[in-house]
Scaffold this motif. Structure first.
Motif, short mmCIF file in Angstrom:
data_model
loop_
_atom_site.label_atom_id
_atom_site.label_comp_id
_atom_site.label_asym_id
_atom_site.label_seq_id
_atom_site.Cartn_x
_atom_site.Cartn_y
_atom_site.Cartn_z
N CYS A 167 0.76 -1.20 -0.06
CA CYS A 167 0.01 0.08 -0.02
C CYS A 167 0.97 1.19 -0.06
N LEU A 168 2.01 1.06 -0.25
CA LEU A 168 3.11 2.22 -0.06
C LEU A 168 2.54 3.28 -1.19
N PHE A 169 2.11 2.89 -2.34
CA PHE A 169 1.76 3.79 -3.49
C PHE A 169 0.30 3.51 -3.48
N CYS A 170 -0.23 3.92 -2.46
CA CYS A 170 -1.85 3.85 -2.75
C CYS A 170 -2.41 4.40 -3.93
N PHE A 171 -2.05 5.74 -3.88
CA PHE A 171 -2.15 6.55 -5.37
C PHE A 171 -0.96 6.32 -6.13
N CYS A 172 -0.88 5.84 -7.20
CA CYS A 172 0.11 5.62 -8.05
C CYS A 172 0.76 6.85 -8.59
N PRO A 173 1.95 7.25 -8.16
CA PRO A 173 2.82 8.27 -8.76
C PRO A 173 3.00 8.32 -10.06
N LEU A 174 2.68 7.33 -10.84
CA LEU A 174 2.94 7.19 -12.35
C LEU A 174 1.63 7.63 -13.06
N TYR A 175 0.72 7.88 -12.29
CA TYR A 175 -0.85 8.08 -13.15
C TYR A 175 -0.61 9.08 -13.92
N LEU A 176 -0.07 10.17 -14.01
CA LEU A 176 0.01 11.22 -14.96
C LEU A 176 1.00 10.96 -15.84
N ILE A 177 1.89 10.07 -15.81
CA ILE A 177 2.69 9.55 -16.97
C ILE A 177 2.32 8.84 -17.91
N GLU A 178 2.19 9.17 -19.29
CA GLU A 178 1.49 8.38 -20.14
C GLU A 178 2.24 7.21 -20.59
N CYS A 186 3.88 4.98 -18.44
CA CYS A 186 4.11 4.61 -16.98
C CYS A 186 4.54 3.11 -17.05
N GLY A 187 4.24 2.44 -17.84
CA GLY A 187 4.79 1.02 -18.04
C GLY A 187 3.76 0.03 -17.20
N GLY A 188 2.78 0.39 -16.84
CA GLY A 188 1.59 -0.43 -16.12
C GLY A 188 0.77 -0.76 -17.21
N ASP A 189 -0.16 -1.68 -16.32
CA ASP A 189 -1.38 -2.21 -17.15
C ASP A 189 -2.60 -1.38 -16.93
N PHE A 190 -2.72 -0.41 -17.96
CA PHE A 190 -3.81 0.46 -17.98
C PHE A 190 -4.50 0.41 -19.21
N LYS A 191 -5.72 1.05 -19.30
CA LYS A 191 -6.53 1.30 -20.53
C LYS A 191 -7.06 2.74 -20.39
N ILE A 192 -7.46 3.05 -21.71
CA ILE A 192 -8.15 4.41 -21.58
C ILE A 192 -9.59 4.04 -21.74
N LEU A 193 -10.35 4.68 -20.78
CA LEU A 193 -11.79 4.32 -20.79
C LEU A 193 -12.64 5.84 -20.57
N ASN A 194 -13.47 6.16 -21.74
CA ASN A 194 -14.03 7.34 -21.71
C ASN A 194 -13.21 8.61 -21.37
N GLY A 195 -11.86 8.57 -22.03
CA GLY A 195 -10.83 9.52 -22.09
C GLY A 195 -9.85 9.59 -20.82
N TYR A 196 -10.09 8.53 -20.06
CA TYR A 196 -9.43 8.60 -18.57
C TYR A 196 -8.50 7.30 -18.63
N ASP A 247 -7.46 4.29 -16.98
CA ASP A 247 -8.24 3.28 -16.16
C ASP A 247 -7.01 2.41 -15.60
N CYS A 248 -6.60 2.35 -14.24
CA CYS A 248 -5.73 1.61 -13.69
C CYS A 248 -6.17 0.46 -12.81
N SER A 249 -7.30 0.27 -12.74
CA SER A 249 -8.07 -0.81 -11.94
C SER A 249 -7.51 -2.19 -12.17
N ASN A 250 -6.97 -2.53 -13.27
CA ASN A 250 -6.39 -4.11 -13.27
C ASN A 250 -4.93 -4.04 -13.25
N CYS A 251 -4.31 -2.75 -13.05
CA CYS A 251 -2.92 -2.93 -12.78
C CYS A 251 -2.39 -3.12 -11.35
N THR A 252 -1.53 -3.79 -11.10
CA THR A 252 -0.90 -4.22 -9.69
C THR A 252 0.68 -3.91 -9.69
#
Length: 85
Positions: free
Chosen positions: A24-35, A37-47, A49-54
């Motif tokens: 839980c150290l990065f509860c809010f991901c500090p990489l969210y605003l970096i396009e 980021c290297g995470g498993d995200f998708k764009i949903l309604n223009g935003y 969505d990192c809900s499936n990224c761990t």
């Protein structure tokens, strides 16, 4: 190392990503605003969505997040802030 990992098992949302021994150290991901980021995200309604990224909640999250931040700042340094996404 204790500074790299923290589980807030008292949180009403724990585990928010349904993984065992969630960090839980990065509860809010500090990489969210970096396009890139290297995470498993998708764009949903223009935003983003990192809900499936761990990647910011697993056992390697500390090293992953710091490496991506370092990569981002190197890119800013080399390309200028106006050209980095």
């Amino acid at each position: 190392m204790s500074y790299k990992f923290f589980s807030n098992k008292d949180c009403e949302y724990y585990p928010c990503h349904k993984i065992e021994n969630q960090n839980c150290l990065f509860c809010f991901c500090p990489l969210y605003l970096i396009e890139d980021c290297g995470g498993d995200f998708k764009i949903l309604n223009g935003y983003k969505d990192c809900s499936n990224c761990t990647k910011n909640h697993d056992e390697n999250s500390y090293d992953f997040v710091l490496s991506r931040i370092k990569k981002y700042f190197e890119k800013v340094k080399n390309e200028g802030a106006d050209n980095v996404k």
